[in-house]
Design an enzyme around this catalytic site. Structure first.
Site, PDB file in Angstrom:
ATOM      1  N   ALA A 106       0.869  -1.167   0.000  1.00 46.57           N
ATOM      2  CA  ALA A 106       0.000   0.000   0.000  1.00 46.57           C
ATOM      3  C   ALA A 106       0.915   1.229   0.000  1.00 46.57           C
ATOM      4  CB  ALA A 106      -0.893  -0.018   1.226  1.00 46.57           C
ATOM      5  N   GLY A 114       0.869  -4.928   1.050  1.00 50.89           N
ATOM      6  CA  GLY A 114      -0.381  -4.986   0.299  1.00 50.89           C
ATOM      7  C   GLY A 114      -0.223  -5.650  -1.066  1.00 50.89           C
ATOM      8  N   GLU A 168      -0.381  -9.293  -0.339  1.00 48.87           N
ATOM      9  CA  GLU A 168      -1.783  -9.551   0.028  1.00 48.87           C
ATOM     10  C   GLU A 168      -2.689  -9.549  -1.206  1.00 48.87           C
ATOM     11  OE1 GLU A 168      -1.455  -6.325   2.873  1.00 48.87           O
ATOM     12  OE2 GLU A 168      -2.141  -7.670   4.456  1.00 48.87           O
ATOM     13  N   GLU A 190       5.398  -5.015   6.886  1.00 55.83           N
ATOM     14  CA  GLU A 190       4.769  -3.879   7.574  1.00 55.83           C
ATOM     15  C   GLU A 190       5.375  -3.623   8.946  1.00 55.83           C
ATOM     16  OE1 GLU A 190       3.184  -6.263   5.917  1.00 55.83           O
ATOM     17  OE2 GLU A 190       1.482  -5.450   4.795  1.00 55.83           O
TER      18      GLU A 190
HETATM   19  N1  CAA Z   1       4.643   3.177  -0.830  1.00 58.54           N
HETATM   20  C1  CAA Z   1       5.048   4.322  -1.391  1.00 58.54           C
HETATM   21  N2  CAA Z   1       6.188   4.435  -2.089  1.00 58.54           N
HETATM   22  C2  CAA Z   1       6.941   3.337  -2.206  1.00 58.54           C
HETATM   23  C3  CAA Z   1       6.585   2.103  -1.640  1.00 58.54           C
HETATM   24  C4  CAA Z   1       5.363   2.045  -0.921  1.00 58.54           C
HETATM   25  N3  CAA Z   1       4.915   0.917  -0.365  1.00 58.54           N
HETATM   26  N4  CAA Z   1       7.542   1.207  -1.922  1.00 58.54           N
HETATM   27  C5  CAA Z   1       8.473   1.850  -2.652  1.00 58.54           C
HETATM   28  N5  CAA Z   1       8.108   3.136  -2.825  1.00 58.54           N
HETATM   29  C6  CAA Z   1       8.847   4.178  -3.556  1.00 58.54           C
HETATM   30  C7  CAA Z   1      10.031   4.681  -2.743  1.00 58.54           C
HETATM   31  O1  CAA Z   1       9.627   5.653  -1.803  1.00 58.54           O
HETATM   32  C8  CAA Z   1      10.901   5.238  -3.827  1.00 58.54           C
HETATM   33  O2  CAA Z   1      10.395   6.497  -4.213  1.00 58.54           O
HETATM   34  P1  CAA Z   1      11.440   7.738  -4.468  1.00 58.54           P
HETATM   35  O3  CAA Z   1      12.271   7.279  -5.617  1.00 58.54           O
HETATM   36  O4  CAA Z   1      10.520   8.878  -4.791  1.00 58.54           O
HETATM   37  O5  CAA Z   1      12.223   7.900  -3.207  1.00 58.54           O
HETATM   38  C9  CAA Z   1      10.646   4.299  -5.020  1.00 58.54           C
HETATM   39  O6  CAA Z   1       9.405   3.636  -4.736  1.00 58.54           O
HETATM   40  C10 CAA Z   1      11.715   3.244  -5.151  1.00 58.54           C
HETATM   41  O7  CAA Z   1      11.851   2.600  -3.891  1.00 58.54           O
HETATM   42  P2  CAA Z   1      13.264   2.419  -3.156  1.00 58.54           P
HETATM   43  O8  CAA Z   1      14.165   3.560  -3.477  1.00 58.54           O
HETATM   44  O9  CAA Z   1      12.986   2.151  -1.717  1.00 58.54           O
HETATM   45  O10 CAA Z   1      13.785   1.091  -3.904  1.00 58.54           O
HETATM   46  P3  CAA Z   1      14.760  -0.026  -3.347  1.00 58.54           P
HETATM   47  O11 CAA Z   1      15.061  -0.902  -4.494  1.00 58.54           O
HETATM   48  O12 CAA Z   1      15.877   0.577  -2.554  1.00 58.54           O
HETATM   49  O13 CAA Z   1      13.867  -0.850  -2.289  1.00 58.54           O
HETATM   50  C11 CAA Z   1      11.857  -1.966  -1.526  1.00 58.54           C
HETATM   51  C12 CAA Z   1      12.733  -1.562  -2.728  1.00 58.54           C
HETATM   52  C13 CAA Z   1      12.617  -2.960  -0.647  1.00 58.54           C
HETATM   53  C14 CAA Z   1      10.593  -2.605  -2.081  1.00 58.54           C
HETATM   54  C15 CAA Z   1      11.537  -0.706  -0.686  1.00 58.54           C
HETATM   55  O14 CAA Z   1      11.005   0.285  -1.559  1.00 58.54           O
HETATM   56  C16 CAA Z   1      10.524  -0.940   0.401  1.00 58.54           C
HETATM   57  O15 CAA Z   1      10.860  -1.459   1.455  1.00 58.54           O
HETATM   58  N6  CAA Z   1       9.262  -0.516   0.154  1.00 58.54           N
HETATM   59  C17 CAA Z   1       8.221  -0.582   1.144  1.00 58.54           C
HETATM   60  C18 CAA Z   1       7.731  -1.983   1.365  1.00 58.54           C
HETATM   61  C19 CAA Z   1       6.674  -1.972   2.437  1.00 58.54           C
HETATM   62  O16 CAA Z   1       6.919  -1.654   3.584  1.00 58.54           O
HETATM   63  N7  CAA Z   1       5.429  -2.341   2.067  1.00 58.54           N
HETATM   64  C20 CAA Z   1       4.328  -2.377   2.978  1.00 58.54           C
HETATM   65  C21 CAA Z   1       3.527  -1.112   2.896  1.00 58.54           C
HETATM   66  S1  CAA Z   1       2.273  -0.987   4.145  1.00 58.54           S
HETATM   67  C22 CAA Z   1       1.016  -2.009   3.599  1.00 58.54           C
HETATM   68  O17 CAA Z   1       1.060  -2.549   2.522  1.00 58.54           O
HETATM   69  C23 CAA Z   1      -0.145  -2.135   4.556  1.00 58.54           C
HETATM   70  C24 CAA Z   1      -1.127  -3.169   4.182  1.00 58.54           C
HETATM   71  O18 CAA Z   1      -1.034  -4.315   4.607  1.00 58.54           O
HETATM   72  C25 CAA Z   1      -2.252  -2.845   3.332  1.00 58.54           C
END
Ligand code: CAA
Length: 262
Positions: free
Chosen positions: A67, A113, A116, A136
């Site tokens: 998400a 998400g 999921e 998360e």
């Molecule tokens: N939401 C918003 N933006 C996101 C995102 C997310 N879930 N995941 C990645 N992005 C964005 C980053 O902010 C980044 O944007 P900028 O270039 O503007 O800074 C871009 O995508 C590229 O991401 P990274 O620079 O972080 O890329 P990476 O290769 O270094 O890492 C990754 C990749 C490991 C997937 C890392 O992006 C990450 O950990 N993302 C979040 C994963 C996460 O925590 N997901 C759970 C979200 S909460 C949820 O989903 C709740 C639910 O159950 C419904």
């Protein structure tokens, strides 16, 4: 391809409805707008008598990295979380209840998400680069769209606990070994293989397919609705904590979070 929204591509290929999430700059993060468009497209295919099976795909680098953290970061408290996110998270439930089979075509990140969403589908075709996880907890919250429920049913308690409590990710091969995905294919062909599987299903008698799908669902989804409600309420509850603020802020600021346990 016709475009239902800039970030979601929708196309019918014979009796197969194909929906592709296309938000590469955010690793296909599932914003409210993206999920509105995904759900609208799948809902349309589910109602369309010409369509018999659906494919939901992401891009080679990411099925979806979760998400959209940017949209959740500023939410203040559990009540506000429920108000802001109930309709959004309801899309995962709706996709889990579609009449026609939905095949997820997953390459790259399927996290939070995104994992999921893949699990809400009926089958998963994974590319060799696919990575599954519920990270998360690393941003101060927990899974809120079925990750504690569907993952546990798919891979069992031990591994689900580890993934939900530490953010451990599974490779495509591990996901196959643990029964989370149907098959693992080269990255070049994950979408093609998913479409082939969908076409095979679409060639079967549709009423029998839908009845069989509903019966398999009944076997695995027993008790799911209550579990999803409990999970969602616990997820909203974490928006009352300082660690949710810290976790999501730290992600945005690209630094390690410091947990206060409050
Ligand atoms: N939401 C918003 N933006 C996101 C995102 C997310 N879930 N995941 C990645 N992005 C964005 C980053 O902010 C980044 O944007 P900028 O270039 O503007 O800074 C871009 O995508 C590229 O991401 P990274 O620079 O972080 O890329 P990476 O290769 O270094 O890492 C990754 C990749 C490991 C997937 C890392 O992006 C990450 O950990 N993302 C979040 C994963 C996460 O925590 N997901 C759970 C979200 S909460 C949820 O989903 C709740 C639910 O159950 C419904």
């Amino acid at each position: 391809m016709t475009t239902a929204a800039p970030e979601v591509l929708v196309e019918a290929e014979g009796a197969v409805g194909v929906v592709v999430i296309n938000r590469p700059q955010a690793l296909n993060a599932l914003s409210i707008a993206v999920m509105d468009a995904v759900a609208e497209a799948l809902r349309g295919f589910d109602r369309d008598p010409a369509i018999r099976c659906m494919v939901l795909a992401g891009l080679p680098r990411a099925f979806a990295a979760g998400a959209d953290i940017g949209e959740m970061k500023a939410i203040e408290g559990a009540k506000a979380a429920g108000a802001a996110l109930a309709r959004h998270l309801g899309h995962w439930d709706e996709i889990g209840r579609m009449k026609k089979p939905v095949i997820a075509a997953v390459s790259g990140f399927a996290l939070g998400g995104g994992c999921e969403l893949a699990m809400a589908c009926d089958m998963i075709v994974a590319s060799e680069t696919a990575v599954f996880g519920q990270p998360e907890v690393l941003i101060g919250v927990m899974a809120g769209a079925g990750g504690t429920q569907r993952l546990t049913k798919a891979v069992g308690k031990a591994l689900s606990m580890e993934m939900n409590l530490t953010g451990r990710r599974l490779t495509a091969r591990e996901a196959l070994a643990h029964g989370l995905v149907n098959r693992v294919v080269p990255v070049e062909s994950y979408l093609g293989e998913a479409k082939k599987l969908a076409a095979l299903i679409a060639a079967q008698p549709p009423l029998a397919v839908q009845a069989a799908k509903a019966a398999v669902r009944a076997a695995v989804d027993r008790g799911l609705d209550k579990g999803l409600v409990d999970e969602r309420n616990a997820f909203y509850g974490l928006f009352d904590t300082a660690d949710q603020k810290e976790g999501m802020t730290a992600f945005a600021e690209k630094r390690k979070p410091v947990w206060s346990g409050k």
